[in-house]
Design an enzyme around this catalytic site. Structure first.
Site, PDB file in Angstrom:
ATOM      1  N   ARG A  94       0.849  -1.209   0.000  1.00  0.00           N
ATOM      2  CA  ARG A  94       0.000   0.000   0.000  1.00  0.00           C
ATOM      3  C   ARG A  94       0.876   1.248   0.000  1.00  0.00           C
ATOM      4  O   ARG A  94       0.601   2.227  -0.678  1.00  0.00           O
ATOM      5  CB  ARG A  94      -0.960   0.003   1.203  1.00  0.00           C
ATOM      6  N   ASP A 143      -7.774  18.906 -13.600  1.00  0.00           N
ATOM      7  CA  ASP A 143      -8.120  17.585 -14.121  1.00  0.00           C
ATOM      8  C   ASP A 143      -7.695  17.577 -15.593  1.00  0.00           C
ATOM      9  O   ASP A 143      -8.326  18.217 -16.433  1.00  0.00           O
ATOM     10  CB  ASP A 143      -9.627  17.344 -13.959  1.00  0.00           C
TER      11      ASP A 143
HETATM   12  C1  LIG Z   1     -13.875   9.585 -15.964  1.00  0.00           C
HETATM   13  C2  LIG Z   1     -13.478  10.871 -15.367  1.00  0.00           C
HETATM   14  C3  LIG Z   1     -13.249  10.984 -13.984  1.00  0.00           C
HETATM   15  C4  LIG Z   1     -13.439   9.817 -13.038  1.00  0.00           C
HETATM   16  O1  LIG Z   1     -12.528   8.805 -13.273  1.00  0.00           O
HETATM   17  P1  LIG Z   1     -12.795   7.230 -13.021  1.00  0.00           P
HETATM   18  O2  LIG Z   1     -11.541   6.610 -13.485  1.00  0.00           O
HETATM   19  O3  LIG Z   1     -14.012   6.862 -13.828  1.00  0.00           O
HETATM   20  O4  LIG Z   1     -13.048   7.064 -11.568  1.00  0.00           O
HETATM   21  C5  LIG Z   1     -12.822  12.206 -13.511  1.00  0.00           C
HETATM   22  N1  LIG Z   1     -12.647  13.270 -14.319  1.00  0.00           N
HETATM   23  C6  LIG Z   1     -12.882  13.197 -15.654  1.00  0.00           C
HETATM   24  C7  LIG Z   1     -12.661  14.384 -16.505  1.00  0.00           C
HETATM   25  C8  LIG Z   1     -13.303  12.002 -16.221  1.00  0.00           C
HETATM   26  O5  LIG Z   1     -13.526  11.933 -17.531  1.00  0.00           O
END
Ligand SMILES: *Cc1c(COP(=O)(O)O)cnc(C)c1O
Length: 389
Positions: free
Chosen positions: A46, A170
């Site tokens: 972990r 993101d």
């Molecule tokens: C899919 C997505 C997420 C979440 O990710 P997972 O791998 O599905 O948990 C977060 N941000 C964006 C922009 C995404 O497209």
């Protein structure tokens, strides 16, 4: 070294014993200590796993950050980041947000006293108007999904720095191949690596990259304490997928641009949302801060009655949730990915019942256009003729 070379070589020079060019999968969860007070650097999986470390070092390097952390999903990565915040803290978050992030914020974090205000993060006056003494960070998606709104990352990061706020980006849609937010001033990058980084619709994973020693240490503590880490098998699969990121992204971009242009000229299409198109409001900023465009875009049909038959008649393109894989997928955001966002917010930003999202794969572009043309033609016949084809 250029990013294409660093991608192709992930892990291939990291195994000194045998020289294996594909780094092994270490399933061991426990590691033998040479003697009291000594460690090989690995104690318990972990905390640190050799296969995961290869992946984590690669993403930190690719994003020009200091440390990388692999998590069991994109949501797990976001939850680990959100654990930086405490009761009473407040975040400024992009308005057109991934539905799952909105849900985590509103239905989980809120119960712990961490709240968010959703704003157009490209408008500094809107950010400023909603900033409070307890605001701790700005969370940005650029381009947003599904409306492809662009935020000027350098401008917002500079503003955030001035007010002591963290900038979290993101970067799922562009990947470090096209955009590196930390180079533009961001503190944290998060990825749903399930999408372009993995690239094959076969591994669920999330990645975090931090800039700066203090923040990296705090994140390492949270990553280990929360424990939503990526397993060694999935770490290997993700690193394997990432080796071809450069060629995949180039093809995604090429196909998406050609198809967006084709849709633009289609009589049944009202609007195409793709920053590569010169009339997109974020076109100039996108070109300045990124070296290319993602393979996903959205479009609106003129008549909502087209949606159902289009989704029924596409053959090569799959009607499915998700994005970023080699296979083309089409999504209906209002009922799928964005169903958890209240209808007032969805309508305010334009995620309505005429909007379709297209994650363009790496198939031949002529086949994709032929599939779309056929689905549109059948939809037209059904809507206009009242017949079912
Ligand atoms: C899919 C997505 C997420 C979440 O990710 P997972 O791998 O599905 O948990 C977060 N941000 C964006 C922009 C995404 O497209």
């Amino acid at each position: 070294m250029k990013i294409e070379s660093r991608l192709a070589q992930i892990g291939s020079q990291s195994e000194p014993v045998t020289g294996a060019v594909s780094y092994p999968i270490y399933n061991a969860t426990a590691y033998r200590h040479p003697k009291l007070g000594q460690s090989t650097g690995f104690d318990y999986t972990r905390t640190k796993n050799p296969t995961r470390t290869v992946l984590e070092e690669a993403i930190a390097d690719l994003e020009s950050g200091d440390r990388g952390f692999a998590c069991s999903s994109g949501m797990a990565a976001l939850q680990t980041i959100f654990a930086l915040f405490s009761q009473g803290d407040h975040l400024l978050v992009s308005l057109d947000l991934y539905g799952g992030t909105y849900r985590l914020m509103e239905q989980v974090m809120k119960r712990f006293g961490v709240t968010a205000t959703y704003v157009d993060t490209d408008k500094l006056d809107e950010l400023e108007a909603n900033r409070r003494p307890e605001t701790k960070a700005v969370l940005i998606e650029t381009p947003t999904n599904p409306l492809m709104m662009i935020t000027d990352l350098a401008a917002v990061s500079a503003w955030a720095k001035k007010h002591g706020l963290l900038t979290i980006v993101d970067n799922t849609l562009l990947t470090p191949f096209f955009q590196r937010p930390i180079e533009l001033g961001a503190d944290i990058v998060i990825h749903s690596a399930t999408k372009y980084l993995g690239g094959h619709n076969d591994v669920l994973a999330g990645l975090i990259v931090t800039k700066g020693q203090e923040l990296s240490d705090r994140m390492a503590f949270l990553h280990n304490s929360i424990g939503a880490v990526l397993g060694p098998q999935d770490s290997w699969l993700l690193a394997r997928g990432m080796k071809t990121l450069a060629v995949r992204m180039e093809r995604h971009q090429y196909n998406a641009t050609r198809i967006a242009e084709w849709l633009l000229g289609h009589e049944a299409v009202e609007r195409v949302y793709y920053p590569a198109l010169p009339d997109h409001p974020g076109h100039a900023v996108q070109n300045a801060q990124s070296s290319g465009n993602t393979g996903i875009f959205s479009f609106k049909v003129k008549d909502a009655r087209y949606v159902e038959p289009i989704l029924r008649h596409i053959r090569l393109i799959a009607f499915a949730e998700s994005l970023g894989g080699v296979e083309s997928l089409m999504t209906y955001p209002a009922v799928q990915t964005h169903a958890d966002i209240p209808v007032e917010i969805r309508n305010k930003i334009g995620v309505d019942d005429k909007l379709l999202r297209f994650s363009v794969g790496i198939e031949h572009v002529d086949d994709l256009i032929a599939d779309l043309a056929n689905a549109f033609e059948r939809a037209r016949a059904e809507v206009e003729g009242g017949v079912s084809v």
